[in-house]
Enzyme design. Structure first.
Site, short mmCIF file in Angstrom:
data_model
loop_
_atom_site.label_atom_id
_atom_site.label_comp_id
_atom_site.label_asym_id
_atom_site.label_seq_id
_atom_site.Cartn_x
_atom_site.Cartn_y
_atom_site.Cartn_z
N ASP A 98 18.12 3.87 -12.58
CA ASP A 98 19.36 4.06 -13.32
C ASP A 98 20.22 2.81 -13.38
OD1 ASP A 98 20.13 3.80 -10.71
OD2 ASP A 98 20.48 5.93 -10.39
N GLU A 120 11.26 7.79 -11.58
CA GLU A 120 12.47 8.41 -11.00
C GLU A 120 13.33 9.01 -12.11
OE1 GLU A 120 14.59 6.63 -7.33
OE2 GLU A 120 16.16 6.68 -8.86
N GLU A 134 25.59 4.71 -13.09
CA GLU A 134 24.18 5.12 -12.99
C GLU A 134 23.90 6.48 -13.61
OE1 GLU A 134 25.98 3.86 -10.48
OE2 GLU A 134 24.96 2.00 -9.94
N HIS A 205 27.82 0.17 -1.14
CA HIS A 205 27.94 -0.86 -2.18
C HIS A 205 28.32 -0.33 -3.56
CE1 HIS A 205 24.34 0.28 -4.44
NE2 HIS A 205 23.79 0.54 -3.27
N ARG A 207 29.89 0.85 -7.05
CA ARG A 207 31.03 0.36 -7.84
C ARG A 207 32.24 1.29 -7.74
NH1 ARG A 207 30.13 -3.68 -12.14
NH2 ARG A 207 28.10 -4.53 -11.66
N HIS A 237 25.83 -5.75 1.43
CA HIS A 237 25.40 -6.12 0.07
C HIS A 237 26.08 -7.44 -0.31
CE1 HIS A 237 24.82 -5.70 -4.28
NE2 HIS A 237 23.96 -4.72 -4.04
C1 UD1 Z 1 23.11 -2.65 -8.86
C2 UD1 Z 1 22.94 -1.35 -9.65
C3 UD1 Z 1 23.05 -0.16 -8.73
C4 UD1 Z 1 22.10 -0.29 -7.54
C5 UD1 Z 1 22.31 -1.61 -6.86
C6 UD1 Z 1 21.28 -1.79 -5.78
C7 UD1 Z 1 23.76 -1.36 -11.96
C8 UD1 Z 1 24.89 -1.09 -12.85
N1 UD1 Z 1 24.01 -1.22 -10.63
O1 UD1 Z 1 24.43 -2.66 -8.34
O2 UD1 Z 1 22.72 1.01 -9.45
O3 UD1 Z 1 22.37 0.76 -6.64
O4 UD1 Z 1 22.17 -2.68 -7.81
O5 UD1 Z 1 21.65 -2.79 -4.89
O6 UD1 Z 1 22.69 -1.69 -12.41
N2 UD1 Z 1 24.72 -10.17 -6.06
C9 UD1 Z 1 24.29 -11.34 -5.47
N3 UD1 Z 1 22.95 -11.43 -5.15
C10 UD1 Z 1 22.05 -10.44 -5.38
C11 UD1 Z 1 22.54 -9.25 -5.97
C12 UD1 Z 1 23.86 -9.14 -6.30
O7 UD1 Z 1 25.04 -12.25 -5.25
O8 UD1 Z 1 20.87 -10.60 -5.06
C13 UD1 Z 1 26.16 -10.07 -6.44
C14 UD1 Z 1 26.50 -10.88 -7.69
O9 UD1 Z 1 27.79 -11.38 -7.58
C15 UD1 Z 1 26.45 -9.82 -8.79
C16 UD1 Z 1 27.03 -8.64 -8.04
O10 UD1 Z 1 26.48 -8.70 -6.73
O11 UD1 Z 1 27.19 -10.19 -9.93
C17 UD1 Z 1 26.76 -7.30 -8.66
O12 UD1 Z 1 25.38 -7.12 -8.96
P1 UD1 Z 1 24.95 -5.93 -10.00
O13 UD1 Z 1 23.47 -5.92 -10.10
O14 UD1 Z 1 25.73 -6.07 -11.25
O15 UD1 Z 1 25.47 -4.65 -9.30
P2 UD1 Z 1 25.14 -4.00 -7.91
O16 UD1 Z 1 26.45 -3.57 -7.34
O17 UD1 Z 1 24.26 -4.87 -7.10
N1 UDP Z 2 17.40 -1.96 1.93
C1 UDP Z 2 16.85 -3.14 2.43
N2 UDP Z 2 17.66 -3.98 3.16
C2 UDP Z 2 18.96 -3.71 3.39
C3 UDP Z 2 19.51 -2.52 2.86
C4 UDP Z 2 18.71 -1.67 2.14
O1 UDP Z 2 15.66 -3.42 2.24
O2 UDP Z 2 19.64 -4.52 4.07
C5 UDP Z 2 16.54 -1.08 1.13
C6 UDP Z 2 16.55 0.39 1.51
O3 UDP Z 2 15.56 0.66 2.49
C7 UDP Z 2 16.28 1.09 0.20
C8 UDP Z 2 16.85 0.14 -0.83
O4 UDP Z 2 17.03 -1.12 -0.19
O5 UDP Z 2 14.90 1.21 -0.05
C9 UDP Z 2 18.15 0.67 -1.36
O6 UDP Z 2 18.72 -0.29 -2.16
P1 UDP Z 2 20.26 -0.28 -2.53
O7 UDP Z 2 21.03 0.43 -1.48
O8 UDP Z 2 20.60 -1.68 -2.84
O9 UDP Z 2 20.27 0.53 -3.90
P2 UDP Z 2 20.33 2.09 -4.27
O10 UDP Z 2 19.25 2.79 -3.55
O11 UDP Z 2 21.69 2.57 -3.89
O12 UDP Z 2 20.16 2.08 -5.74
#
Ligand code: UD1
Ligand code: UDP
Length: 365
Positions: A98, A120, A134, A205, A207, A237
């Site tokens: 999602d 999923e 999501e 983490h 939003r 995160h």
């Molecule tokens: C995204 C997904 C969320 C998922 C999450 C898993 C969307 C809208 N959200 O949220 O559904 O649960 O990923 O973790 O798709 N950033 C870094 N390094 C990284 C990743 C992120 O620095 O490797 C920082 C950056 O500043 C980036 C911000 O996190 O702009 C947000 O990343 P984004 O993918 O937009 O949203 P998540 O909150 O990570």
């Molecule tokens: N996870 C990981 N390292 C971490 C935290 C989470 O490998 O420090 C794994 C966790 O086991 C799960 C996945 O990341 O499989 C979940 O990802 P996240 O919480 O970023 O996204 P969401 O599931 O909420 O979309």
């Protein structure tokens, strides 16, 4: 001629959940030409997860920007992904979940008349704004996809109720359980040892929790740390919107370990050692019951209701008092903790990738 399958992976959970599918597709040999596209919505998190599963992307759009907005990310992804679909012309595009990457993959494949397979599929909270964005992303992916891989019967029923033809829905389980079991079996036994104070593993983490709700979660963690009988382990995160709050609220506490994101085996090892889990993550809600760990869900709604029904998860929201009360109940009542620690796997049996690949093979003839 072999069928061309492009697997789009944008974020950490997509990498973990699609890795077993990529490996299962590749195991079929020359019938399928499987290529992996990293959208790069995440960077360090994505690279870390892909590396654990030994997957090297064939293409990388590298779109991540610091604190990216949803609209900006969507716009950059749409242009870049469309060019890839033009050049690659796959017979099937596969995506998961999602995220913005998943939504854009579904939309771009629809524009080009390329079938989209959705792993999923069918998770719903019933509230279009929770989780944000999501729930909307996965609702929009329903009519965009040609093949729907529902993790559970409940998810399949949700898709049917929205008019998705039953023959396009396959109940497969969630490949996160394939990834979890594969990784847990290979853990160094020393990493499984539990020692010292009881550990509470935390991730947060979402939003919709940025700002006051996240501060409230941190206030609860401070109060729990002050009990003195637990250690709190919190891999944070990398999103700056998360870090600025966790650093300010929890950075100085002896009993709280704020960690960099853990690689998948290290996270699974922490899950093994944890007494209980506080999380707003979707994936962690699916994994924890498989390892017999009670979960308190830091959200007002969840699409993973199977854990609630099995009695191993409880929704506690983001109110500090409510989190502290629910956590203390589990810490202070061993019978309740034992009851919530039953190992259950409502989300899969470790063979989801196999079923997904069989359905794809049938679809592509
Ligand atoms: C995204 C997904 C969320 C998922 C999450 C898993 C969307 C809208 N959200 O949220 O559904 O649960 O990923 O973790 O798709 N950033 C870094 N390094 C990284 C990743 C992120 O620095 O490797 C920082 C950056 O500043 C980036 C911000 O996190 O702009 C947000 O990343 P984004 O993918 O937009 O949203 P998540 O909150 O990570
Ligand atoms: N996870 C990981 N390292 C971490 C935290 C989470 O490998 O420090 C794994 C966790 O086991 C799960 C996945 O990341 O499989 C979940 O990802 P996240 O919480 O970023 O996204 P969401 O599931 O909420 O979309």
């Amino acid at each position: 001629m072999s069928a061309r399958i492009l697997v789009s992976i944008g974020t950490r959970p997509e990498a973990i959940k699609l890795a077993p599918v990529v490996h299962a597709l590749r195991a079929l040999g020359s019938d399928f030409d499987v290529r992996v596209l990293a959208t790069g919505q995440h960077r360090e998190l994505l690279d870390q997860a892909l590396a654990h599963f030994c997957i090297e992307p064939d293409l990388d759009l590298d779109v991540m920007r610091a604190e990216q907005s949803l609209a900006d990310l969507t716009a950059r992804l749409t242009g870049a992904l469309d060019s890839v679909l033009d050049a690659e012309a796959p017979d099937l595009l596969l995506g998961q979940g999602d995220t913005t990457s998943a939504l854009v993959a579904g939309l771009c494949s629809f524009y080009r008349g390329i079938p989209f397979g959705h792993v999923e599929a069918g998770l719903r909270t019933g509230d279009p704004t929770h989780p944000f964005p999501e729930e909307m992303n996965r609702r929009l992916l329903g009519p965009l996809a040609s093949l729907h891989f529902a993790p559970t019967e409940r998810a399949a029923a949700a898709l049917r109720s929205e008019g998705i033809p039953a023959e396009r829905i396959h109940v497969t389980g969630n490949p996160v359980i394939d990834a979890l079991l594969w990784t847990a079996e290979r853990l160094d036994p020393r990493e499984r040892l539990v020692g010292g104070r009881r550990r509470i593993l935390v991730t947060a983490h979402r939003r919709e929790s940025f700002g006051a709700p996240l501060r409230s979660i941190c206030a609860a963690l401070r109060a729990l740390a002050e009990r003195g009988d637990v250690d709190i382990v919190f891999p944070v995160h990398p999103n700056p919107k998360v870090r600025e709050v966790t650093d300010a609220e929890l950075g100085d506490l002896e009993r709280v370990r704020l960690l960099e994101p853990l690689d998948y085996p290290a996270f699974v090892a922490e899950l093994h050692s944890a007494h209980l889990v506080l999380t707003d993550s979707g994936g962690v809600q699916e994994e924890a019951p498989g390892l017999g760990k009670p979960v308190l869900v830091l959200r007002d709604t969840t699409e993973r209701v199977e854990g609630l029904a099995a009695g191993t998860a409880e929704l506690v929201g983001t109110d500090a008092d409510r989190i502290v009360t629910a956590t203390a109940r589990l810490l202070d009542n061993p019978a309740l903790h034992a009851e919530r620690s039953r190992r259950v796997n409502p989300y899969g049996d470790g063979r989801a990738a196999e079923r997904i690949v069989a359905a794809i093979a049938q679809y592509l003839g």
